[in-house]
Design an enzyme around this catalytic site. Structure first.
Site, PDB file in Angstrom:
ATOM      1  N   ARG A  56      45.660  23.725  49.549  1.00 19.25           N
ATOM      2  CA  ARG A  56      44.776  24.767  50.074  1.00 19.25           C
ATOM      3  C   ARG A  56      43.581  24.142  50.795  1.00 19.25           C
ATOM      4  NH1 ARG A  56      43.111  28.977  45.763  1.00 19.25           N
ATOM      5  NH2 ARG A  56      42.412  30.077  47.625  1.00 19.25           N
ATOM      6  N   GLN A  88      34.270  35.969  47.698  1.00 19.80           N
ATOM      7  CA  GLN A  88      35.195  35.555  46.639  1.00 19.80           C
ATOM      8  C   GLN A  88      36.051  34.393  47.138  1.00 19.80           C
ATOM      9  OE1 GLN A  88      36.801  39.326  44.397  1.00 19.80           O
ATOM     10  NE2 GLN A  88      36.548  39.854  46.555  1.00 19.80           N
ATOM     11  N   HIS A 106      33.175  32.284  43.606  1.00 23.54           N
ATOM     12  CA  HIS A 106      34.332  31.631  42.960  1.00 23.54           C
ATOM     13  C   HIS A 106      34.396  30.148  43.288  1.00 23.54           C
ATOM     14  CE1 HIS A 106      36.556  35.742  42.607  1.00 23.54           C
ATOM     15  NE2 HIS A 106      35.617  35.595  41.706  1.00 23.54           N
ATOM     16  N   THR A 173      39.266  42.802  50.484  1.00 24.64           N
ATOM     17  CA  THR A 173      39.465  42.525  49.054  1.00 24.64           C
ATOM     18  C   THR A 173      40.169  43.712  48.405  1.00 24.64           C
ATOM     19  OG1 THR A 173      38.376  41.960  46.957  1.00 24.64           O
ATOM     20  CG2 THR A 173      37.117  43.344  48.490  1.00 24.64           C
ATOM     21  N   SER A 174      41.072  43.399  47.466  1.00 25.61           N
ATOM     22  CA  SER A 174      41.903  44.454  46.848  1.00 25.61           C
ATOM     23  C   SER A 174      41.177  45.150  45.712  1.00 25.61           C
ATOM     24  CB  SER A 174      43.220  43.843  46.338  1.00 25.61           C
ATOM     25  OG  SER A 174      42.927  42.910  45.299  1.00 25.61           O
ATOM     26  N   ALA A 216      40.883  43.048  59.745  1.00 23.89           N
ATOM     27  CA  ALA A 216      39.450  42.692  59.795  1.00 23.89           C
ATOM     28  C   ALA A 216      39.028  42.250  61.186  1.00 23.89           C
ATOM     29  CB  ALA A 216      39.176  41.591  58.776  1.00 23.89           C
TER      30      ALA A 216
HETATM   31  N1  APR Z   1      42.426  42.451  57.434  1.00 19.12           N
HETATM   32  C1  APR Z   1      41.816  43.166  56.448  1.00 19.12           C
HETATM   33  N2  APR Z   1      42.262  43.218  55.170  1.00 19.12           N
HETATM   34  C2  APR Z   1      43.376  42.514  54.892  1.00 19.12           C
HETATM   35  C3  APR Z   1      44.067  41.748  55.857  1.00 19.12           C
HETATM   36  C4  APR Z   1      43.551  41.737  57.174  1.00 19.12           C
HETATM   37  N3  APR Z   1      44.139  41.033  58.160  1.00 19.12           N
HETATM   38  N4  APR Z   1      45.147  41.175  55.257  1.00 19.12           N
HETATM   39  C5  APR Z   1      45.122  41.563  53.967  1.00 19.12           C
HETATM   40  N5  APR Z   1      44.064  42.377  53.746  1.00 19.12           N
HETATM   41  C6  APR Z   1      43.639  43.011  52.488  1.00 19.12           C
HETATM   42  C7  APR Z   1      44.788  43.437  51.603  1.00 19.12           C
HETATM   43  O1  APR Z   1      45.169  44.772  51.908  1.00 19.12           O
HETATM   44  C8  APR Z   1      44.156  43.330  50.215  1.00 19.12           C
HETATM   45  O2  APR Z   1      43.532  44.549  49.863  1.00 19.12           O
HETATM   46  O3  APR Z   1      42.937  42.016  51.767  1.00 19.12           O
HETATM   47  C9  APR Z   1      43.088  42.251  50.372  1.00 19.12           C
HETATM   48  C10 APR Z   1      43.478  40.938  49.723  1.00 19.12           C
HETATM   49  O4  APR Z   1      43.502  41.162  48.334  1.00 19.12           O
HETATM   50  P1  APR Z   1      43.779  39.924  47.348  1.00 19.12           P
HETATM   51  O5  APR Z   1      44.952  39.157  47.859  1.00 19.12           O
HETATM   52  O6  APR Z   1      43.817  40.494  45.959  1.00 19.12           O
HETATM   53  O7  APR Z   1      42.510  38.975  47.519  1.00 19.12           O
HETATM   54  P2  APR Z   1      41.079  39.173  46.878  1.00 19.12           P
HETATM   55  O8  APR Z   1      40.751  40.624  46.724  1.00 19.12           O
HETATM   56  O9  APR Z   1      40.149  38.333  47.658  1.00 19.12           O
HETATM   57  O10 APR Z   1      41.256  38.525  45.407  1.00 19.12           O
HETATM   58  C11 APR Z   1      40.096  38.426  44.623  1.00 19.12           C
HETATM   59  O11 APR Z   1      41.341  37.222  42.943  1.00 19.12           O
HETATM   60  O12 APR Z   1      42.841  35.638  42.337  1.00 19.12           O
HETATM   61  C12 APR Z   1      41.513  35.894  42.461  1.00 19.12           C
HETATM   62  O13 APR Z   1      39.919  34.243  42.807  1.00 19.12           O
HETATM   63  C13 APR Z   1      40.897  34.968  43.466  1.00 19.12           C
HETATM   64  O14 APR Z   1      39.015  35.424  44.888  1.00 19.12           O
HETATM   65  C14 APR Z   1      40.293  35.893  44.493  1.00 19.12           C
HETATM   66  C15 APR Z   1      40.185  37.206  43.746  1.00 19.12           C
END
Ligand code: APR
Length: 230
Positions: A56, A88, A106, A173-174, A216
């Protein structure tokens, strides 16, 4: 002075080629969290964990900011208030785009941490089990990443920002990991206008007064242009 606090997640870096965690084929589909993102996993197999973060770190080193990161840097340059990014993410794409006031809750792939004395130093591109701490000499070097079960960084400052924001935005973020998933509710209760810019509904979308759906790289420049045109 008006204050904008922006939470970013893996989705803001997706269009820079860095994988997200929970989308189709995401990092957590390829690797078990307990193996590569917990202290227990690191104790069990440090080589596996170092290889995961080495890959990564190399990917992040090659990645370039996309229009979303660049728009946030433009917002900071043109906004006459107080702007903070709480990320994050562990990549450095906000910094590469020119943002400052970035709080990595993080940790960061560019950092190394000593598991024995808490000393921090810039991480080499490749880390391996037994790497020594440059300060205490213990063979306890680890990635400076906050793993599940560990306390996120800068939380006192982050809660203070969340509780005093005029605008709170969450981008990419999800909303599945706490405490970040609680920020919108706290900010909204304290009077902030909460907006979510995301490809699809997060699980805490109901905490936002405004939601915008799309990539985004499209949503963030549009949103920034609107703010700067006020
Ligand atoms: N533009 C906007 N949003 C997007 C795009 C994009 N091109 N691609 C994906 N997404 C959205 C997805 O729909 C999802 O809701 O980004 C989000 C990614 O979610 P996760 O994969 O869960 O990532 P995140 O929310 O950052 O996870 C939080 O979880 O595992 C831990 O430490 C890790 O920091 C991370 C934390």
């Amino acid at each position: 002075m008006e204050k904008i606090v922006i939470l970013t997640g893996a989705g803001i870096s997706a269009e820079s080629g860095l994988g997200t965690f929970r989308d189709e084929g995401g990092l957590w589909a390829l690797h078990a969290i307990e193996d590569v993102a917990t202290p227990e996993g690191f104790a069990r197999d440090p080589g596996l964990v170092h290889r995961f973060y080495n890959a990564r770190r190399a990917q992040a080193a090659q990645a370039t900011p996309n229009p979303a990161h660049e728009a946030l840097a433009r917002l900071q340059a043109g906004f006459h208030g107080d702007l903070w990014i709480v990320t994050q993410n562990v990549d450095d794409l906000h910094e590469k785009a020119g943002s400052s006031n970035v709080l990595h809750m993080h940790g960061s792939l560019s950092g190394a941490l000593c598991g024995a004395c808490d000393h921090r130093w810039p991480a080499p591109l490749e880390m391996a089990p037994g790497d020594q701490c440059p300060d205490c000499g213990a063979p306890a070097a680890r990635p400076d990443i906050v793993w599940f079960g560990e306390i996120p960084y800068h939380m006192e400052r982050i809660w203070e920002l969340v509780e005093t924001a005029d605008i709170f935005a969450a981008i990419g973020t999800s909303g599945q990991v706490y405490p970040a998933a609680a920020f919108a509710q706290h900010a909204g209760r304290a009077g902030a206008h909460c907006v979510e810019l995301n490809l699809e509904d997060s699980i805490n979308a109901r905490d936002f007064a405004e939601t915008r759906r799309g990539p985004a790289s499209t949503l963030v420049p549009e949103w920034v242009d609107e703010i700067l045109s006020h």
